[in-house]
Design an enzyme around this catalytic site. Structure first.
Site, PDB file in Angstrom:
ATOM      1  N   CYS C 252     -25.990 -26.859 -57.098  1.00 35.36           N
ATOM      2  CA  CYS C 252     -25.874 -26.474 -55.689  1.00 35.36           C
ATOM      3  C   CYS C 252     -26.957 -25.453 -55.330  1.00 35.36           C
ATOM      4  O   CYS C 252     -27.667 -25.597 -54.345  1.00 35.36           O
ATOM      5  CB  CYS C 252     -24.472 -25.918 -55.428  1.00 35.36           C
ATOM      6  SG  CYS C 252     -24.147 -25.591 -53.679  1.00 35.36           S
ATOM      7  N   CYS C 335     -24.487 -17.020 -50.344  1.00 38.45           N
ATOM      8  CA  CYS C 335     -23.798 -17.964 -49.479  1.00 38.45           C
ATOM      9  C   CYS C 335     -22.347 -17.505 -49.283  1.00 38.45           C
ATOM     10  O   CYS C 335     -21.744 -16.913 -50.186  1.00 38.45           O
ATOM     11  CB  CYS C 335     -23.805 -19.349 -50.111  1.00 38.45           C
ATOM     12  SG  CYS C 335     -25.441 -20.073 -50.141  1.00 38.45           S
ATOM     13  N   CYS C 338     -19.513 -18.195 -51.919  1.00 38.86           N
ATOM     14  CA  CYS C 338     -19.766 -17.692 -53.275  1.00 38.86           C
ATOM     15  C   CYS C 338     -19.927 -16.182 -53.291  1.00 38.86           C
ATOM     16  O   CYS C 338     -20.432 -15.622 -54.277  1.00 38.86           O
ATOM     17  CB  CYS C 338     -21.001 -18.356 -53.871  1.00 38.86           C
ATOM     18  SG  CYS C 338     -20.798 -20.120 -54.126  1.00 38.86           S
ATOM     19  N   CYS C 363     -29.129 -17.065 -59.355  1.00 36.52           N
ATOM     20  CA  CYS C 363     -29.118 -18.347 -58.675  1.00 36.52           C
ATOM     21  C   CYS C 363     -30.314 -19.194 -59.082  1.00 36.52           C
ATOM     22  O   CYS C 363     -30.372 -20.377 -58.811  1.00 36.52           O
ATOM     23  CB  CYS C 363     -29.111 -18.150 -57.167  1.00 36.52           C
ATOM     24  SG  CYS C 363     -30.521 -17.202 -56.582  1.00 36.52           S
TER      25      CYS C 363
END
Lengths: 551, 98, 384
Positions: C252, C335, C338, C363
């Site tokens: 993702c 985000c 998260c 990330c």
């Protein structure tokens, strides 16, 4: 000249450390000889007939006095006090011990030198015109491009395991003094359609077992695309060159098997698919490298020096040397001086450590700190004031380095042959010496005029016999050394491969045969002709007749 | 044909010959000679061990001629040059019959 | 099968079977087919170590065909080729046995610089010259304490485009204001300021961005992920698939952040980010400027040496526009699904992917290790 920056220094030192580690792994048994061989070869280390030989790269044949002195030191400390300048502008030491090599490499690194890729199936030392930035017929300094190619090809990730070795030469002058037509890639700087300089690119030239004159793959390549274009040539070669037969693995075989047009098509297709901007050198990096090659400040001087003229009148030996070994310079009042390594009785191209030190001194005193190595196995002081020429001559004469035979018969090119080389089939050095003795008389050489005599001790042609006006090739015939003679070769703009004139000669008969050939030429030549002119006009018949007619 | 086994020393590359008792010598006169194929095999396997022990590289057998006075001469020009350990700077070098 | 990761020199724990094995004679069609396959490793066979065709094949796969998956060298290779392999685009090499692994690891670190572009270093000759430029810029930045001065130095040192990716977090807001105040953009410097609009941002982030644009009179570009890739991801893993496994979460992040970022950074010479050493254990050694070999640019962290206290003081003193979420206990903001608020005393990044363990919480935008940092270059020189 090019000066290493921190990057180059660190790089070469890393390479020394790497080889030190590889030698240690060989000595400890971690590497077998088979695994070690390609690694040592990539550092110029061969196992020859008598011992290890170390080949040191002299990029585009340029040396500073400091470098030359370091070579002299290495010769004294780790070898037997002499080295051999080769036809690829390199220097070879013949008696280096494996265990000493890491230290030798470290000593070289101190003076910005190395042995990287002086052997192995990779891009070798890039060679050039020894009179670069000095000759009066130069369009552009080729050394800049040699240096760019040197950097680009050094440990190239993609092109270090080619089918076979790869040699590039660059010439920037009207006269080709780098034998570009006999290289895997030959680059000639030429003036383009809009008045800008670019390269005429030759590909597939070479000597060896199957000699070819290079063919034009591109008439005009804009300079800025040199690297991306060479990159594409090498990729096509790397992917398609033969790997099943070492004798058919050079690019010349591929080019001739495919045909130049098909080969060109492949290269251009690859080149068109290339992201050129990612490979070609950016402007400022080009400028940075070019700035190192600014020629020395040479204040213009009177084009005629009275003392020099008087010496030429009064001293015929000097006059003879001057006529042959002193070449015109682009700046009035200067000259390039050839330091001869061709004294009769000496091994062509050999120089003792003392001689190296001596030439280094001269370069400092008279030569603006530059020495060049010519592929014809002489040294050159490229920038000397005419007024200093008599003093240079006197110094050289005292050291046995003033033989006035540059480009004459005594200026033979000669490989080490069976006296040193593991590949050789026959000796070449003693034959060269015997020929030199036969033609020792300078007047006779003057009468003969310019002529190129080249000799190799085997088919690999390190002595460039194919491109000699007279070429001599040593072969092994049932345990005896036999010498084949070829005529009509040329390394220059009219490049051609010599043709075998007839059955070979035993060693002791070679000097006599050369004598016969030369006499035939002199008898047949017309006013103003050189050997090639006469040969091309009269053909082989009179030479055959003279050599074999009595049989 | 009588033979000896030759190689180059790993450390310095100098030409050497297998001598009796597994030693290596620079002098061909001191080399162990094999008169028969079986004798040569014995020499070769001793040499192979020296390769593995990293004493020498490039081992091969080489035919020789044993002269009347018992001295040894290599057959080929190449091997005569190797056996002489010569450099071209030796003044008399090409006066030596090869 | 023993497999060496050429990037790290470590052994690969559970090697995947290659999807394709290419012969050295593979033609363009075979390469194109391999490159277009479904992302399994592509192996290239070396029948002998001296047969160098595989190097060209890897380079074509990477440079021409844009293959981004694993390229693996198999067959007869020697450790001394490790760097040639790496730089031609290989990721891994199959080696004879575990005993050889140490030699492979060692050879990978023997020569740390190269003259020519390669699959790893998209810059022309002497890419390490750029690495040295990073060291130099790092020194210059460290020599001044003034943030605006640091922005100006960055603009001076880097000739091409400088990218600034803002997440509208505290650090980025400080940098954004400093860029505006420094006047470098008006003076003609090529600064590209953008936000990665992952599609899952907090509305507050977008509000902050708009307010900043108005306040600082500066345009902030929104960079979106590839719509098709997002659709495929969601249809495969579900709307909140990233909660099911770390791998899902990483793909993702990859699709919504890393790839859009890489696209935005393409061609940039510099990249400004708000990393600070105090932010986490993993960032404790973040340099002021470092050479990112993979992306071929200099990464600048002008706040690397700032403490939390200094950051907060600066914001107060200079009236920096801040994200209202900070007032609600959010510290590191990613985000929306998260990120959660943290309690006082928790690690500042504790609010990111809070269901995962501490050491994996990156990330992928700022992964260290594959990069040549200014420090590691300097150390390498000393060691040599």
């Amino acid at each position: 000249m090019y000066r290493y920056d921190e990057f180059d220094h660190a790089f070469v030192n890393e390479r020394v450390a790497e080889f030190r580690d590889q030698v240690a792994r060989r000595l400890s048994g971690e590497l077998t000889e088979e695994q070690f061989r390609p690694l040592r070869l990539r550092n110029g280390l061969y196992l020859q007939l008598h011992a290890y030989m170390l080949r040191i790269a002299i990029p585009y044949g340029q040396l500073s006095p400091r470098q030359l002195r370091q070579l002299a030191m290495i010769g004294r400390r780790w070898d037997r006090g002499y080295g051999h300048f080769t036809t690829r502008q390199n220097l070879q030491f013949n008696w280096i011990k494996l265990v000493d090599v890491p230290d030798v490499l470290a000593a070289l690194a101190e003076v910005e030198m190395h042995c990287i890729q002086t052997s192995g199936n990779c891009v070798r030392n890039v060679t050039s015109d020894p009179y670069a930035a000095a000759a009066n017929d130069e369009l552009e300094d080729p050394r800049v491009w040699c240096e760019i190619l040197r950097q680009w090809s050094t440990l190239h990730p993609e092109f270090n395991w080619l089918p076979r070795k790869f040699k590039i030469a660059v010439s920037g002058a009207a006269e080709d003094r780098a034998a570009t037509a006999f290289h895997d890639i030959g680059l000639r700087l030429v003036r383009g359609p809009n008045g800008e300089n670019g390269f005429r690119v030759l590909v597939g030239g070479g000597m060896g077992r199957t000699p070819y004159v290079g063919q034009v793959i591109r008439e005009f390549l804009p300079k800025e695309h040199l690297l991306s274009y060479v990159d594409s040539i090498l990729r096509v070669y790397n992917l398609h060159g033969r790997r099943d037969n070492i004798y058919k693995a050079r690019i010349k075989i591929l080019v001739n098997a495919m045909g130049i047009d098909k080969f060109r098509e492949e290269v251009e297709a690859d080149w068109n698919a290339t992201n050129k901007a990612a490979i070609d050198l950016p402007e400022d990096e080009l400028r940075r490298i070019a700035s190192y090659f600014a020629p020395p400040e040479l204040p213009e001087q009177a084009p005629r020096d009275e003392a020099l003229a008087a010496r030429r009148e009064s001293d015929p030996r000097f006059a003879n040397w001057y006529r042959n070994n002193v070449l015109p310079h682009r700046v009035p009042g200067y000259a390039s001086v050839v330091v001869s390594l061709k004294e009769p009785g000496r091994t062509p191209g050999d120089a003792s450590s003392d001689a190296m030190d001596f030439v280094a001194d001269l370069a400092e005193r008279f030569g603006h700190n530059e020495v060049r190595v010519n592929y014809t196995q002489n040294l050159v002081l490229p920038h000397a004031a005419l007024a200093d020429v008599p003093a240079i001559y006197d110094a050289l004469a005292g050291a046995g380095l003033a033989t006035g035979n540059n480009e004459l018969l005594g200026d033979m090119i000669c490989c080490p042959g069976l006296d040193y080389c593991n590949l050789a089939n026959a000796r070449s050095i003693p034959i060269a010496k015997e020929i030199a003795k036969k033609f020792e008389d300078p007047e006779r050489q003057t009468e003969i005029g310019k002529i190129r005599v080249n000799m190799s001790g085997c088919i690999n042609a390190c002595g460039h016999h194919h491109s000699g006006n007279i070429g001599i090739l040593g072969v092994d015939k049932k345990g005896t050394e036999l010498y084949q003679i070829t005529l009509g070769g040329s390394p220059k703009d009219d490049a051609s491969v010599g043709k075998i004139i007839g059955p070979g000669f035993r060693a002791e008969n070679v000097p006599e045969a050369i004598d016969t050939i030369v006499d035939t030429y002199v008898e047949n030549r017309r006013e103003g002709e050189n050997f090639l002119d006469t040969w091309r006009r009269v053909g082989p018949a009179p030479f055959k007749e003279a050599l074999y007619g009595a049989r | 044909m009588p033979s000896v086994v030759t190689a180059n020393r790993l450390n310095d590359g100098i030409v050497v010959y297998l001598a009796p008792k597994g030693a290596w010598t620079e002098s061909i006169a001191d080399a162990a000679r094999a008169e028969t194929d079986d004798e040569l095999k014995v020499l070769e396997s001793a040499a192979e061990i020296a390769v593995q022990d990293r004493i020498v590289v490039g081992v091969y057998p080489m035919p020789i001629e044993i002269k009347e006075d018992g001295t040894v001469d290599p057959i080929s020009v190449r091997e005569r040059i190797r056996a002489s350990h010569r450099t071209t700077l030796t003044e008399d070098w090409y006066d030596v019959p090869l | 099968m023993v497999l060496v990761d050429l990037g790290t020199g470590a052994l690969v724990a559970e090697p995947e079977e290659p999807a394709t094995v290419l012969e050295p004679s593979a033609d363009h069609d075979a390469l194109a087919t391999a490159a277009g396959g479904n992302a399994g490793p592509v192996a290239i066979l070396f029948p002998t170590f001296a047969d160098g065709r595989g190097f060209s094949l890897a380079r074509i796969l990477r440079d021409r065909l844009g293959f981004a998956g694993e390229i693996r060298a198999v067959g007869s290779l020697i450790p001394d080729q490790s760097q040639f392999l790496l730089r031609s685009g290989f990721d891994t090499a199959e080696i004879a046995d575990r005993d050889a692994a140490e030699t492979w690891r060692k050879t990978l670190s023997l020569i740390g610089r190269s003259y020519q572009p390669s699959a790893r270093n998209p810059l022309p000759l002497r890419w390490n010259a750029s690495s040295e430029a990073a060291v130099e810029l790092g020194r210059a930045l460290a020599a001044t304490d003034d943030l605006i001065e640091r922005i100006k130095l960055t603009a001076e040192h880097i000739e091409g485009r400088v990218a600034f990716s803002t997440s509208a977090g505290l650090e980025d807001q400080v940098i954004l204001q400093a860029i505006a105040k420094s006047g470098v953009v008006k003076a003609g410097a090529d600064f590209d300021i953008f936000t990665l609009d992952t599609g899952r941002l907090f509305p507050e982030v977008l509000e902050t961005i708009e307010l900043s644009e108005l306040r600082y009179r500066i345009r902030i570009r929104l960079v979106s992920p590839d719509a098709r890739e997002v659709e495929e991801l969601v249809s495969r893993d579900g709307v909140f698939g990233f909660r099911q496994s770390i791998d899902n979460r990483k793909s993702c992040c990859e699709i919504r952040k890393v790839r859009p970022l890489n696209r935005a950074l393409e061609g940039a010479q510099g990249w400004i980010a708000g990393l600070r050493r105090e932010q986490s254990q993993a960032r404790a050694d973040v340099p002021m400027a470092e050479w990112d070999a993979e992306r071929g640019l200099i990464k600048i962290n002008p706040l690397a040496d700032w403490s939390d206290e200094r950051l907060n003081d600066y914001i107060d003193a200079n009236g920096v526009v801040v994200n209202p979420l900070h007032a609600q206990g959010f510290v590191s903001i990613g985000c929306a699904p998260c990120t959660r608020a943290i309690e006082p005393g928790e690690d500042p990044r504790a609010g990111r992917w809070w269901w995962e363990s501490e050491d994996r919480k990156e990330c992928g935008l700022h992964v260290a290790g594959s990069e040549t940092s200014a420090e590691s270059v300097a150390q390498g020189e000393k060691a040599a």
